[in-house]
Design a protein around this motif. Structure first.
Motif, PDB file in Angstrom:
ATOM      1  N   ARG A 128      35.101  31.299  31.410  1.00  0.00           N
ATOM      2  CA  ARG A 128      36.469  30.917  31.812  1.00  0.00           C
ATOM      3  C   ARG A 128      37.032  31.879  32.857  1.00  0.00           C
ATOM      4  O   ARG A 128      38.183  32.263  32.779  1.00  0.00           O
ATOM      5  CB  ARG A 128      37.395  30.946  30.614  1.00  0.00           C
ATOM      6  N   LEU A 129      36.256  32.278  33.807  1.00  0.00           N
ATOM      7  CA  LEU A 129      36.709  33.250  34.790  1.00  0.00           C
ATOM      8  C   LEU A 129      37.611  32.620  35.840  1.00  0.00           C
ATOM      9  O   LEU A 129      37.438  31.463  36.210  1.00  0.00           O
ATOM     10  CB  LEU A 129      35.509  33.889  35.487  1.00  0.00           C
ATOM     11  N   SER A 130      38.530  33.432  36.328  1.00  0.00           N
ATOM     12  CA  SER A 130      39.357  32.999  37.454  1.00  0.00           C
ATOM     13  C   SER A 130      38.502  33.071  38.716  1.00  0.00           C
ATOM     14  O   SER A 130      37.476  33.759  38.737  1.00  0.00           O
ATOM     15  CB  SER A 130      40.580  33.911  37.592  1.00  0.00           C
ATOM     16  N   PRO A 131      38.897  32.393  39.788  1.00  0.00           N
ATOM     17  CA  PRO A 131      38.116  32.461  41.031  1.00  0.00           C
ATOM     18  C   PRO A 131      37.947  33.885  41.557  1.00  0.00           C
ATOM     19  O   PRO A 131      36.901  34.231  42.095  1.00  0.00           O
ATOM     20  CB  PRO A 131      38.929  31.609  42.008  1.00  0.00           C
ATOM     21  N   ILE A 132      38.956  34.720  41.375  1.00  0.00           N
ATOM     22  CA  ILE A 132      38.865  36.112  41.835  1.00  0.00           C
ATOM     23  C   ILE A 132      37.813  36.864  41.017  1.00  0.00           C
ATOM     24  O   ILE A 132      36.982  37.588  41.571  1.00  0.00           O
ATOM     25  CB  ILE A 132      40.234  36.819  41.756  1.00  0.00           C
ATOM     26  N   GLU A 133      37.836  36.696  39.699  1.00  0.00           N
ATOM     27  CA  GLU A 133      36.836  37.353  38.848  1.00  0.00           C
ATOM     28  C   GLU A 133      35.433  36.821  39.162  1.00  0.00           C
ATOM     29  O   GLU A 133      34.473  37.576  39.172  1.00  0.00           O
ATOM     30  CB  GLU A 133      37.151  37.101  37.368  1.00  0.00           C
ATOM     31  N   GLU A 134      35.351  35.522  39.406  1.00  0.00           N
ATOM     32  CA  GLU A 134      34.062  34.891  39.702  1.00  0.00           C
ATOM     33  C   GLU A 134      33.445  35.469  40.976  1.00  0.00           C
ATOM     34  O   GLU A 134      32.230  35.602  41.081  1.00  0.00           O
ATOM     35  CB  GLU A 134      34.264  33.379  39.842  1.00  0.00           C
ATOM     36  N   ALA A 135      34.265  35.822  41.941  1.00  0.00           N
ATOM     37  CA  ALA A 135      33.784  36.353  43.215  1.00  0.00           C
ATOM     38  C   ALA A 135      33.511  37.863  43.179  1.00  0.00           C
ATOM     39  O   ALA A 135      32.911  38.400  44.100  1.00  0.00           O
ATOM     40  CB  ALA A 135      34.801  36.052  44.317  1.00  0.00           C
ATOM     41  N   SER A 136      33.927  38.531  42.134  1.00  0.00           N
ATOM     42  CA  SER A 136      33.782  39.981  42.036  1.00  0.00           C
ATOM     43  C   SER A 136      32.331  40.378  41.765  1.00  0.00           C
ATOM     44  O   SER A 136      31.729  39.945  40.772  1.00  0.00           O
ATOM     45  CB  SER A 136      34.679  40.511  40.917  1.00  0.00           C
TER      46      SER A 136
END
Length: 194
Positions: free
Chosen positions: A25-33
């Motif tokens: 359930r990651l946010s797009p920002i977390e997903e890109a990190s």
């Protein structure tokens, strides 16, 4: 239930499993990190290694004992006025944590799947060992000690990623309808209708 809940806390990496569930359930920002990606990969590697250990197999046995105890209460104690709703919340927490252990074992495909990776492995039915007494104790201990290479089933359903929804439905049946705390203990594991 408290005994099984504590045992699951001891034998399973519950914090790591919870983080793996949250990773879905990651946010797009977390997903890109890249840092988060590395951390997630490290968690997956750790859990795959854990899944091959005797402690993982102990965890599975405790998880199954929680499920069987809940199902026995639901089927046999209704005449006494006991229902899932009247159980102590510790019993519900134990069901959530037990579901997480089975879930992570499935999603990591620790043992593979007969459909995806056919083989002639020995089939082990985990609920067989939930019977009180010493009848299957040596068999259980042998599997816990060196159970790799076996196909593990829970109530006839093989533990693999193909069957994770069916297995989670078994554990969800142990919880009161729409119990809101379930999602904080086992994030995204259950499918509650709203």
């Amino acid at each position: 239930m408290l005994y099984h809940l504590f045992s699951l806390q001891i034998f399973a990496e519950i914090r790591t499993i919870t983080n793996l569930a949250k990773d879905r359930r990651l946010s797009p920002i977390e997903e890109a990190s890249s840092i988060h990606l590395e951390t997630r990969e490290q968690r997956l590697t750790e859990m795959k290694a854990w899944g091959l250990t005797p402690t993982a197999r102990w965890s599975l046995c405790h998880a199954v004992d929680v499920l069987v105890a809940h199902q026995n209460i639901a089927h046999h104690d209704a005449s006494l006025g006991l229902t899932i709703r009247t159980l102590d919340p510790v019993a519900h927490m134990a069901a959530c944590v037990a579901a997480m252990v089975v879930w992570v074992y499935c999603i990591l495909d620790i043992q593979g799947c007969e459909i995806c990776t056919p083989g002639n492995a020995t089939v082990i039915e985990l609920t067989r060992w939930s019977v009180p007494g010493l009848m299957y104790e040596k068999e259980k201990e042998a599997w816990i000690g060196d159970g790799n290479g076996c196909r593990i089933q829970l109530q006839g359903i093989q533990l693999c990623s193909c069957n994770v929804e069916y297995l989670m439905a078994l554990f969800q049946g142990c919880l009161p309808e729409a119990w809101s705390t379930a999602d904080s203990i086992a994030p995204g594991i259950f499918k509650f209708s709203t």
